[in-house]
Design a protein around this motif. Structure first.
Motif, PDB file in Angstrom:
ATOM      1  N   TYR A 128       0.800  -1.236   0.000  1.00 26.49           N
ATOM      2  CA  TYR A 128       0.000   0.000   0.000  1.00 26.49           C
ATOM      3  C   TYR A 128       0.831   1.283   0.000  1.00 26.49           C
ATOM      4  O   TYR A 128       0.263   2.370  -0.121  1.00 26.49           O
ATOM      5  CB  TYR A 128      -0.937  -0.003   1.217  1.00 26.49           C
ATOM      6  CG  TYR A 128      -2.178  -0.844   0.997  1.00 26.49           C
ATOM      7  CD1 TYR A 128      -3.338  -0.297   0.452  1.00 26.49           C
ATOM      8  CD2 TYR A 128      -2.180  -2.192   1.319  1.00 26.49           C
ATOM      9  CE1 TYR A 128      -4.473  -1.067   0.241  1.00 26.49           C
ATOM     10  CE2 TYR A 128      -3.309  -2.980   1.116  1.00 26.49           C
ATOM     11  CZ  TYR A 128      -4.455  -2.411   0.571  1.00 26.49           C
ATOM     12  OH  TYR A 128      -5.565  -3.181   0.351  1.00 26.49           O
ATOM     13  N   LYS A 129       2.157   1.175   0.105  1.00 26.93           N
ATOM     14  CA  LYS A 129       2.939   2.413   0.257  1.00 26.93           C
ATOM     15  C   LYS A 129       2.883   3.299  -0.986  1.00 26.93           C
ATOM     16  O   LYS A 129       3.018   4.521  -0.893  1.00 26.93           O
ATOM     17  CB  LYS A 129       4.385   2.074   0.623  1.00 26.93           C
ATOM     18  CG  LYS A 129       5.167   1.393  -0.474  1.00 26.93           C
ATOM     19  CD  LYS A 129       6.595   1.113   0.000  1.00 26.93           C
ATOM     20  CE  LYS A 129       7.393   0.404  -1.097  1.00 26.93           C
ATOM     21  NZ  LYS A 129       8.777   0.110  -0.643  1.00 26.93           N
ATOM     22  N   ASP A 130       2.686   2.684  -2.143  1.00 27.71           N
ATOM     23  CA  ASP A 130       2.670   3.474  -3.383  1.00 27.71           C
ATOM     24  C   ASP A 130       1.265   3.668  -3.938  1.00 27.71           C
ATOM     25  O   ASP A 130       1.099   4.165  -5.061  1.00 27.71           O
ATOM     26  CB  ASP A 130       3.552   2.800  -4.442  1.00 27.71           C
ATOM     27  CG  ASP A 130       5.020   2.771  -4.036  1.00 27.71           C
ATOM     28  OD1 ASP A 130       5.465   3.746  -3.399  1.00 27.71           O
ATOM     29  OD2 ASP A 130       5.698   1.778  -4.327  1.00 27.71           O
ATOM     30  N   LYS A 131       0.254   3.314  -3.162  1.00 27.59           N
ATOM     31  CA  LYS A 131      -1.120   3.489  -3.631  1.00 27.59           C
ATOM     32  C   LYS A 131      -1.497   4.970  -3.602  1.00 27.59           C
ATOM     33  O   LYS A 131      -0.959   5.750  -2.810  1.00 27.59           O
ATOM     34  CB  LYS A 131      -2.086   2.707  -2.725  1.00 27.59           C
ATOM     35  CG  LYS A 131      -1.900   1.197  -2.760  1.00 27.59           C
ATOM     36  CD  LYS A 131      -2.547   0.583  -3.972  1.00 27.59           C
ATOM     37  CE  LYS A 131      -2.483  -0.939  -3.924  1.00 27.59           C
ATOM     38  NZ  LYS A 131      -3.027  -1.549  -5.144  1.00 27.59           N
ATOM     39  N   PRO A 132      -2.435   5.393  -4.459  1.00 26.45           N
ATOM     40  CA  PRO A 132      -2.919   6.777  -4.381  1.00 26.45           C
ATOM     41  C   PRO A 132      -3.579   7.045  -3.039  1.00 26.45           C
ATOM     42  O   PRO A 132      -4.002   6.109  -2.332  1.00 26.45           O
ATOM     43  CB  PRO A 132      -3.912   6.867  -5.538  1.00 26.45           C
ATOM     44  CG  PRO A 132      -4.253   5.464  -5.879  1.00 26.45           C
ATOM     45  CD  PRO A 132      -3.058   4.635  -5.540  1.00 26.45           C
ATOM     46  N   ALA A 133      -3.687   8.301  -2.665  1.00 24.88           N
ATOM     47  CA  ALA A 133      -4.153   8.690  -1.331  1.00 24.88           C
ATOM     48  C   ALA A 133      -5.500   8.068  -0.982  1.00 24.88           C
ATOM     49  O   ALA A 133      -5.716   7.632   0.157  1.00 24.88           O
ATOM     50  CB  ALA A 133      -4.226  10.202  -1.233  1.00 24.88           C
ATOM     51  N   GLU A 134      -6.416   8.006  -1.949  1.00 24.97           N
ATOM     52  CA  GLU A 134      -7.756   7.495  -1.648  1.00 24.97           C
ATOM     53  C   GLU A 134      -7.761   5.997  -1.370  1.00 24.97           C
ATOM     54  O   GLU A 134      -8.732   5.457  -0.841  1.00 24.97           O
ATOM     55  CB  GLU A 134      -8.717   7.825  -2.803  1.00 24.97           C
ATOM     56  CG  GLU A 134      -8.397   7.173  -4.129  1.00 24.97           C
ATOM     57  CD  GLU A 134      -7.440   7.994  -4.971  1.00 24.97           C
ATOM     58  OE1 GLU A 134      -7.312   7.689  -6.179  1.00 24.97           O
ATOM     59  OE2 GLU A 134      -6.831   8.948  -4.433  1.00 24.97           O
ATOM     60  N   GLU A 135      -6.677   5.296  -1.696  1.00 24.88           N
ATOM     61  CA  GLU A 135      -6.598   3.856  -1.443  1.00 24.88           C
ATOM     62  C   GLU A 135      -5.668   3.512  -0.285  1.00 24.88           C
ATOM     63  O   GLU A 135      -5.491   2.337   0.040  1.00 24.88           O
ATOM     64  CB  GLU A 135      -6.130   3.128  -2.703  1.00 24.88           C
ATOM     65  CG  GLU A 135      -7.076   3.229  -3.881  1.00 24.88           C
ATOM     66  CD  GLU A 135      -6.563   2.468  -5.093  1.00 24.88           C
ATOM     67  OE1 GLU A 135      -5.909   1.420  -4.896  1.00 24.88           O
ATOM     68  OE2 GLU A 135      -6.806   2.929  -6.221  1.00 24.88           O
ATOM     69  N   LYS A 146     -11.539   8.542   9.927  1.00 20.90           N
ATOM     70  CA  LYS A 146     -12.698   9.212   9.328  1.00 20.90           C
ATOM     71  C   LYS A 146     -12.931   8.708   7.915  1.00 20.90           C
ATOM     72  O   LYS A 146     -14.075   8.570   7.466  1.00 20.90           O
ATOM     73  CB  LYS A 146     -12.466  10.725   9.338  1.00 20.90           C
ATOM     74  CG  LYS A 146     -13.700  11.549   9.035  1.00 20.90           C
ATOM     75  CD  LYS A 146     -13.421  13.031   9.253  1.00 20.90           C
ATOM     76  CE  LYS A 146     -14.675  13.862   9.050  1.00 20.90           C
ATOM     77  NZ  LYS A 146     -14.414  15.309   9.300  1.00 20.90           N
ATOM     78  N   GLU A 147     -11.845   8.417   7.188  1.00 25.23           N
ATOM     79  CA  GLU A 147     -11.957   7.956   5.805  1.00 25.23           C
ATOM     80  C   GLU A 147     -12.427   6.502   5.740  1.00 25.23           C
ATOM     81  O   GLU A 147     -13.168   6.122   4.825  1.00 25.23           O
ATOM     82  CB  GLU A 147     -10.608   8.087   5.085  1.00 25.23           C
ATOM     83  CG  GLU A 147     -10.099   9.511   4.925  1.00 25.23           C
ATOM     84  CD  GLU A 147      -9.621  10.132   6.238  1.00 25.23           C
ATOM     85  OE1 GLU A 147      -9.716  11.368   6.381  1.00 25.23           O
ATOM     86  OE2 GLU A 147      -9.166   9.360   7.125  1.00 25.23           O
ATOM     87  N   CYS A 174     -12.667  -7.494   1.847  1.00 24.67           N
ATOM     88  CA  CYS A 174     -12.393  -8.407   0.732  1.00 24.67           C
ATOM     89  C   CYS A 174     -11.197  -7.935  -0.080  1.00 24.67           C
ATOM     90  O   CYS A 174     -10.336  -8.733  -0.474  1.00 24.67           O
ATOM     91  CB  CYS A 174     -13.622  -8.533  -0.157  1.00 24.67           C
ATOM     92  SG  CYS A 174     -15.043  -9.310   0.660  1.00 24.67           S
ATOM     93  N   SER A 175     -11.130  -6.631  -0.308  1.00 22.89           N
ATOM     94  CA  SER A 175     -10.025  -6.081  -1.083  1.00 22.89           C
ATOM     95  C   SER A 175      -8.688  -6.323  -0.382  1.00 22.89           C
ATOM     96  O   SER A 175      -7.706  -6.735  -1.013  1.00 22.89           O
ATOM     97  CB  SER A 175     -10.248  -4.582  -1.301  1.00 22.89           C
ATOM     98  OG  SER A 175      -9.118  -3.985  -1.898  1.00 22.89           O
ATOM     99  N   VAL A 176      -8.653  -6.088   0.914  1.00 20.06           N
ATOM    100  CA  VAL A 176      -7.405  -6.257   1.668  1.00 20.06           C
ATOM    101  C   VAL A 176      -7.034  -7.732   1.769  1.00 20.06           C
ATOM    102  O   VAL A 176      -5.879  -8.117   1.550  1.00 20.06           O
ATOM    103  CB  VAL A 176      -7.552  -5.630   3.071  1.00 20.06           C
ATOM    104  CG1 VAL A 176      -6.349  -5.985   3.947  1.00 20.06           C
ATOM    105  CG2 VAL A 176      -7.693  -4.113   2.967  1.00 20.06           C
ATOM    106  N   ALA A 177      -8.004  -8.578   2.090  1.00 21.69           N
ATOM    107  CA  ALA A 177      -7.716  -9.988   2.328  1.00 21.69           C
ATOM    108  C   ALA A 177      -7.111 -10.667   1.102  1.00 21.69           C
ATOM    109  O   ALA A 177      -6.152 -11.445   1.218  1.00 21.69           O
ATOM    110  CB  ALA A 177      -8.988 -10.707   2.759  1.00 21.69           C
TER     111      ALA A 177
END
Length: 611
Positions: free
Chosen positions: A225-232, A436-437, A517-520
């Protein structure tokens, strides 16, 4: 000292506490440390112990007459120990599932008139008009508005004898209650309380830092996740836990109520100030009058010994008189005791009414049982990806020689094992904090619950559990009421839930499932039989709001010091005092309330200065 079934009449003390879980124990510890006499009543038994060295005068080896527990010289028995610390569960965590199941009692079970078509026709059967109501079933419970998995644990230590030990702090944006209207002051108060609560329960974030599985899960996710866009973006951190690593580094000791009560049993001076009555039900606290809206006070607590000796049977119900009364016996039972306290002993329920409609009027304590919250919960289990497991011998995160040594030692002693992870390598303990997000609390780990056991033919080193806990907005319509004519298995008014998620709550729950589901699926595939699912309402066991504390007297039961409105000598404790919706585990926050409340009581009990 503590008693199982003493021969006694009425008793007197400075402080009476109903409930021996971590919250009642915190009250007891702080008040005894301040020099006050405390009597604590616990409806269940003391069924888990540890031995600790005495602080003051040593004694020879002996045993407890009440419990026949042998202990070593200069050692005393302390109740409320975490049962998961037993070696059989340290070695096989999946066996602990049955311990949890055995400890939990479901709060409200609707009756059922389902026809059993295959039953012997001559046998006595239930009917559509008269279903069976024994075994604690509740004829007043609508199954569509029930918290069907809401359960309680009765016994010294309460749920800390089997809890997961997760102790996160509530998020400032949404979860954290308001103790002061100034936001900066409020956050300062909470930070100070959280610091003290973490010391009392022994929170740590570093006990799994030399686990291969923990680092494999934590660091893999951080890299993904370190290079994911902010919303992800997701923030992956070690889960804060009340435990400490033992001399054998493959094991931890899980903290429970015994840690809080310890000095009340090991210190001879403090022992003289503390009495614990087990198998004693606090039936009610007795107010001076029953005029709603007027200043009142509690005159006594009515207590019943549930397992009296033969000579005690005529004296099994008695009164304890105190200066201060604290009811801290769980979210359900605390409200249950207070509801029962609203009923005069000579009260006669109206006749010719449907008994299901007769509930206790709690006009002395408005808002009792209203605005309740629980947590929608999603769950799945994943089998780790083959490439991830095969990367272990490469020390993929360059974590030093300890990693290489563990892998090489395991291969040397177990050359036939296809998994390059030691058998006793500690489990992962990872969290994504509530934000909050993403307004849900996440636990990615491998632990025992009343569900999610793994079959014996599956190697649990490959399994990771995913638990996402959401929150619901407090709503006045969501409540637990107490029946006038139906009793639970312990002779108390039967709780009945009326709970419904709002449209926003339901939408968040679906978003939470999608996130899980996305994370798992980023690091493995679903374990057959443990695919993503919503759990039965109440299964999180984080019921709150039943005796909510806050600044607004119109919507709360108690003030921010947990003193019940209009009752200057009555206090409440436990998860029920939390007035906000929250996704994280609530125990640490409930400890904060108890600390704040106990300090207030200590100040109140100070003697008047001499003229």
């Amino acid at each position: 000292m503590f008693f199982h079934s003493p021969s006694h009449g009425d008793m007197e003390t400075e402080v009476f506490i109903a409930g021996s879980g971590p919250i009642g124990a915190t009250f007891a510890k702080m008040l005894v440390d301040a020099g006050h006499r405390v009597i604590m009543a616990e409806i269940g038994a003391a069924d888990s112990f540890t031995s600790k060295p005495r602080v003051d005068s040593p004694s020879a080896a002996g045993h407890s007459d009440e419990y026949s527990v042998t202990f070593a010289p200069n050692q005393v028995v302390v109740p409320g120990y975490h049962k998961k610390n037993e070696i059989e569960y340290q070695k096989d965590i999946d066996r602990f599932v049955n311990v949890i199941k055995g400890a939990l009692s479901t709060v409200s079970v609707p009756t059922s008139n389902v026809n059993v078509a295959t039953l012997d026709p001559a046998s006595f059967q239930n009917t559509k008009e008269k279903p069976f109501i024994s075994l604690g079933k509740n004829p007043a419970q609508n199954p569509f508005s029930n918290l069907g998995a809401e359960a309680v644990t009765r016994g010294v230590g309460g749920m800390t004898t089997h809890w997961t030990c997760a102790t996160p702090r509530l998020c400032t944006d949404i979860e954290r209650p308001i103790l002061d209207t100034n936001p900066d002051t409020n956050n300062t108060l909470w930070d100070e309380l959280y610091d003290e609560a973490e010391k009392i329960i022994g929170t740590s974030r570093t006990e799994f830092e030399k686990s291969i599985r923990h680092n494999l899960v934590l660091r893999t996710y951080q890299n993904i996740y370190k290079d994911k866009p902010a919303e992800e973006q997701h923030t992956f951190l070690p889960l804060p836990l009340a435990c400490h690593r033992m001399p054998d580094p493959d094991y931890v000791e899980w903290h429970a109520t015994d840690r809080i009560l310890e000095t009340l049993f090991t210190d001879d001076k403090k022992k003289q100030l503390f009495t614990l009555l087990t198998n004693h039900r606090c039936t009610r606290v007795i107010p001076k009058h029953f005029r709603a809206g007027e200043e009142n006070e509690i005159e006594a607590a009515e207590v019943k010994c549930l397992l009296p000796h033969a000579e005690d049977r005529t004296n099994s119900t008695f009164h304890i008189r105190a200066k201060v009364y604290i009811v801290a016996c769980g979210s359900v039972a605390t409200a249950q005791v207070l509801a029962n306290s609203n009923v005069p002993k000579d009260f006669q329920p109206p006749k010719n009414k449907d008994p299901r409609d007769l509930i206790i009027d709690t006009k002395l304590m408005p808002n009792l049982g209203t605005y309740i919250t629980e947590q929608p919960m999603t769950f799945c289990q994943v089998v780790l990806d083959a490439n991830l497991i095969n990367s272990v011998p490469e020390n993929p995160f360059d974590l030093g020689s300890w990693w290489d040594k563990k892998v090489n030692d395991h291969r040397e002693h177990n050359p036939e094992d296809p998994i390059p992870i030691p058998f006793r390598d500690p489990e992962p303990q990872v969290t994504i904090p509530f934000s909050k997000e993403r307004p849900w609390h996440v636990q990615i780990h491998r632990d025992a619950f009343s569900y999610g056991g793994v079959a014996e033919n599956i190697d649990t080193r490959l399994i990771v559990d995913y638990r996402w806990f959401g929150y619901v907005e407090p709503q006045e319509r969501n409540k637990v009421v107490f029946q006038q004519l139906y009793e639970d298995a312990y002779g108390m008014p039967q709780p009945t839930f009326h709970f419904e998620m709002s449209e926003d709550d339901r939408r968040r729950a679906r978003d939470m499932m999608a996130d899980m589901c996305s994370v798992a699926l980023k690091i493995g595939g679903y374990l057959p039989g443990s695919e993503p699912q919503f759990m039965t309402p109440g299964l999180a066991l984080h019921l709150a709001g039943t005796v909510r504390a806050g600044l607004d007297e119109e919507t709360t039961v108690a003030n921010t010091y947990s003193q019940v409105h209009k009752f200057p000598n009555l206090y409440v404790g436990g998860n029920g005092v939390i007035e906000t919706g929250f996704g994280a585990n609530p125990t640490l926050t409930s400890l904060c309330y108890a600390i704040r409340s106990a300090n207030s009581i200590i100040e109140k009990l100070k003697p008047e200065p001499k003229a």
